[in-house]
Design an enzyme around this catalytic site. Structure first.
Site, mmCIF file in Angstrom:
data_model
loop_
_atom_site.group_PDB
_atom_site.id
_atom_site.type_symbol
_atom_site.label_atom_id
_atom_site.label_comp_id
_atom_site.label_asym_id
_atom_site.label_seq_id
_atom_site.Cartn_x
_atom_site.Cartn_y
_atom_site.Cartn_z
ATOM 1 N N SER A 107 21.336 -0.881 31.404
ATOM 2 C CA SER A 107 22.082 0.274 31.910
ATOM 3 C C SER A 107 23.034 0.771 30.830
ATOM 4 C CB SER A 107 22.884 -0.181 33.125
ATOM 5 O OG SER A 107 23.940 0.710 33.380
ATOM 6 N N SER A 108 23.390 2.057 30.901
ATOM 7 C CA SER A 108 24.299 2.608 29.891
ATOM 8 C C SER A 108 25.704 2.010 30.004
ATOM 9 C CB SER A 108 24.381 4.133 30.025
ATOM 10 O OG SER A 108 24.808 4.489 31.311
ATOM 11 N N CYS A 109 26.003 1.313 31.121
ATOM 12 C CA CYS A 109 27.349 0.737 31.256
ATOM 13 C C CYS A 109 27.537 -0.528 30.413
ATOM 14 C CB CYS A 109 27.683 0.468 32.711
ATOM 15 S SG CYS A 109 26.769 -0.894 33.394
ATOM 16 N N TYR A 136 28.555 -6.606 36.085
ATOM 17 C CA TYR A 136 27.177 -6.091 35.988
ATOM 18 C C TYR A 136 26.787 -5.904 34.518
ATOM 19 C CZ TYR A 136 23.339 -2.727 36.674
ATOM 20 O OH TYR A 136 22.136 -2.076 36.651
ATOM 21 N N LYS A 140 23.735 -7.632 32.227
ATOM 22 C CA LYS A 140 22.709 -6.837 31.532
ATOM 23 C C LYS A 140 22.722 -7.118 30.022
ATOM 24 C CE LYS A 140 20.771 -4.707 34.939
ATOM 25 N NZ LYS A 140 19.338 -4.919 35.219
ATOM 26 N N HIS A 179 25.446 5.222 44.211
ATOM 27 C CA HIS A 179 25.950 5.974 43.060
ATOM 28 C C HIS A 179 26.351 7.375 43.517
ATOM 29 C CE1 HIS A 179 23.603 2.863 40.879
ATOM 30 N NE2 HIS A 179 24.656 2.906 40.102
HETATM 31 O O1 GFB Z 1 27.823 6.902 40.132
HETATM 32 P P1 GFB Z 1 29.088 6.159 40.239
HETATM 33 O O2 GFB Z 1 29.326 5.411 41.500
HETATM 34 O O3 GFB Z 1 29.246 5.113 39.075
HETATM 35 O O4 GFB Z 1 30.318 7.186 40.067
HETATM 36 P P2 GFB Z 1 29.568 5.093 37.484
HETATM 37 C C1 GFB Z 1 30.365 8.163 39.066
HETATM 38 C C2 GFB Z 1 31.596 9.035 39.220
HETATM 39 O O5 GFB Z 1 31.472 9.816 40.423
HETATM 40 C C3 GFB Z 1 32.936 8.280 39.338
HETATM 41 C C4 GFB Z 1 32.688 9.763 41.148
HETATM 42 O O6 GFB Z 1 33.907 8.970 38.588
HETATM 43 C C5 GFB Z 1 33.238 8.368 40.830
HETATM 44 O O7 GFB Z 1 34.621 8.275 41.114
HETATM 45 N N1 GFB Z 1 32.437 10.025 42.590
HETATM 46 C C6 GFB Z 1 32.890 11.101 43.274
HETATM 47 C C7 GFB Z 1 31.742 9.251 43.441
HETATM 48 N N2 GFB Z 1 32.553 11.012 44.569
HETATM 49 C C8 GFB Z 1 31.821 9.880 44.699
HETATM 50 C C9 GFB Z 1 31.187 9.256 45.811
HETATM 51 O O8 GFB Z 1 31.208 9.727 46.945
HETATM 52 N N3 GFB Z 1 30.498 8.085 45.547
HETATM 53 C C10 GFB Z 1 30.440 7.547 44.306
HETATM 54 N N4 GFB Z 1 29.745 6.416 44.132
HETATM 55 N N5 GFB Z 1 31.069 8.095 43.243
HETATM 56 C C11 GFB Z 1 28.126 2.983 37.684
HETATM 57 C C12 GFB Z 1 28.351 1.540 37.373
HETATM 58 O O9 GFB Z 1 29.241 3.616 37.185
HETATM 59 O O10 GFB Z 1 27.002 3.553 37.066
HETATM 60 C C13 GFB Z 1 27.121 0.745 37.280
HETATM 61 O O11 GFB Z 1 29.288 1.017 38.291
HETATM 62 C C14 GFB Z 1 25.956 1.462 36.625
HETATM 63 O O12 GFB Z 1 27.404 -0.423 36.578
HETATM 64 C C15 GFB Z 1 25.808 2.862 37.113
HETATM 65 O O13 GFB Z 1 26.104 1.488 35.224
HETATM 66 C C16 GFB Z 1 24.728 3.626 36.380
HETATM 67 O O14 GFB Z 1 28.682 6.042 36.718
HETATM 68 O O15 GFB Z 1 31.030 5.263 37.254
#
Ligand code: GFB
Length: 308
Positions: A107-109, A136, A140, A179
């Site tokens: 993953s890119s993280c 996580y 990875k 996500h």
């Molecule tokens: O996709 P996401 O959950 O994960 O959140 P990451 C991306 C951005 O969207 C963050 C915002 O800045 C969240 O605060 N966001 C806004 C929301 N509204 C929402 C919502 O309703 N739900 C969610 N989930 N986010 C993950 C990693 O990071 O990305 C994993 O935790 C993995 O390890 C994955 O790498 C691809 O992009 O921040």
């Protein structure tokens, strides 16, 4: 070409489903799958027995415990432990049972929180990780390293790819663990259905993210399985990103929600930006094809038809 046997680990998830759809269209591939109920990949003995019996020639490891920013930050123990167990078992027994080629998906993280943008593969382990997904990411990184070591020490053709944020059919649309993209689809859809005046979104909307449709990812994985042999990981992305606010406006438009967006800044933003440098995979002849707005439209259609 003689028939080759590929084990797609995690074939019911977002990525595994897309890989299964793609390999099912290719001639000369026998696809092996196991549901979670049939094979628990955290179980050492069950995983060993599976590899000894099935003897796949190829493996794509798309089985993992995954989640969005909230699940990742609240359950770091599980994200670290389960992912280490799954990947250790699959990689070790694939090597022991003569698998010719294995693709490990990261993953890119895995890259540092404040890596220079766009992120080149070489930036791995150059500084600290983003705290919301450290567990996580560490799992990875260990998987990527294990594949590298198997190549260097035992000559195994095990490769690793690091996809950016993915989306598409069969995603997890649960608001607590998903996500951002599937969460937005559900939130706007429910708000429109219930005629709510506003939708609550997390963070500030300022972070930038890159989104790749899983069907594009599957094509990239196929290209790597056919043509890539190296101990260096390969980024898979589109080479372009949007702010979360811009993403929200696209999803809002696709769903047809006309109310207000309310940002809850008590929720974490996560890493400010993680745009991948995709020159390595582009040089191999692969490029993402599905434009974001179009991919969101078909994913929304899938969500409406399946209401998961
Ligand atoms: O996709 P996401 O959950 O994960 O959140 P990451 C991306 C951005 O969207 C963050 C915002 O800045 C969240 O605060 N966001 C806004 C929301 N509204 C929402 C919502 O309703 N739900 C969610 N989930 N986010 C993950 C990693 O990071 O990305 C994993 O935790 C993995 O390890 C994955 O790498 C691809 O992009 O921040």
């Amino acid at each position: 070409m003689a028939t080759q046997k590929i084990y797609i680990a995690g074939h019911r998830g977002l990525v595994g489903c897309a890989l299964h759809r793609l390999y099912a269209q290719k001639a000369d591939w026998e696809i092996v799958t196991r549901t979670h109920a049939e094979l628990d990949l955290t179980d050492v003995n069950a995983t060993r027995a599976f590899f000894e019996t099935e003897k796949p020639s190829h493996v794509i490891l798309a089985a993992a415990k995954v989640g969005g920013i909230r699940a990742n930050s609240e359950y770091q123990v599980e994200f670290l432990l389960h992912n280490l167990r799954i990947q250790n078992n699959v990689i070790e027994f694939a090597a022991a049972c003569g698998v010719q080629k294995l693709l490990f998906l990261g993953s890119s993280c895995i890259y540092p929180k404040l890596a220079p943008q766009p992120i080149k593969e070489e930036y791995l382990l150059s500084s600290s990780l983003e705290p919301t997904n450290e567990g996580y990411a560490l799992a990875k990184i260990a998987g990527l390293k294990l594949c590298q070591y198997y190549r260097r020490q035992y000559g195994k053709d095990f490769i690793s790819a690091m996809p950016t944020n993915l989306y598409g059919p069969h995603d997890n649309f649960d608001l607590q663990s998903s996500h951002v993209l599937p969460a937005l689809i559900r939130k706007f859809h429910e708000a429109r259905t219930n005629q709510s005046p506003s939708v609550n979104l997390w963070g500030t909307g300022a972070p930038r993210r890159e989104f790749l449709h899983v069907d594009d990812l599957a094509e990239a994985c196929f290209a790597l399985m056919e043509n890539y042999e190296s101990d260096q990981p390969v980024n898979i992305g589109v080479g372009d990103d949007v702010t979360i606010k811009e993403l929200a406006e696209i999803v809002q438009d696709v769903v047809g929600f006309e109310g207000e967006l309310v940002w809850d800044s008590s929720m974490p933003d996560g890493t400010p930006r993680k745009l991948l440098d995709v020159s390595r995979i582009n040089a191999l002849g692969w490029k993402a094809r599905i434009p974001l707005a179009e991919g969101i439209k078909t994913t929304y259609q899938w969500f409406v038809e399946n209401q998961v």
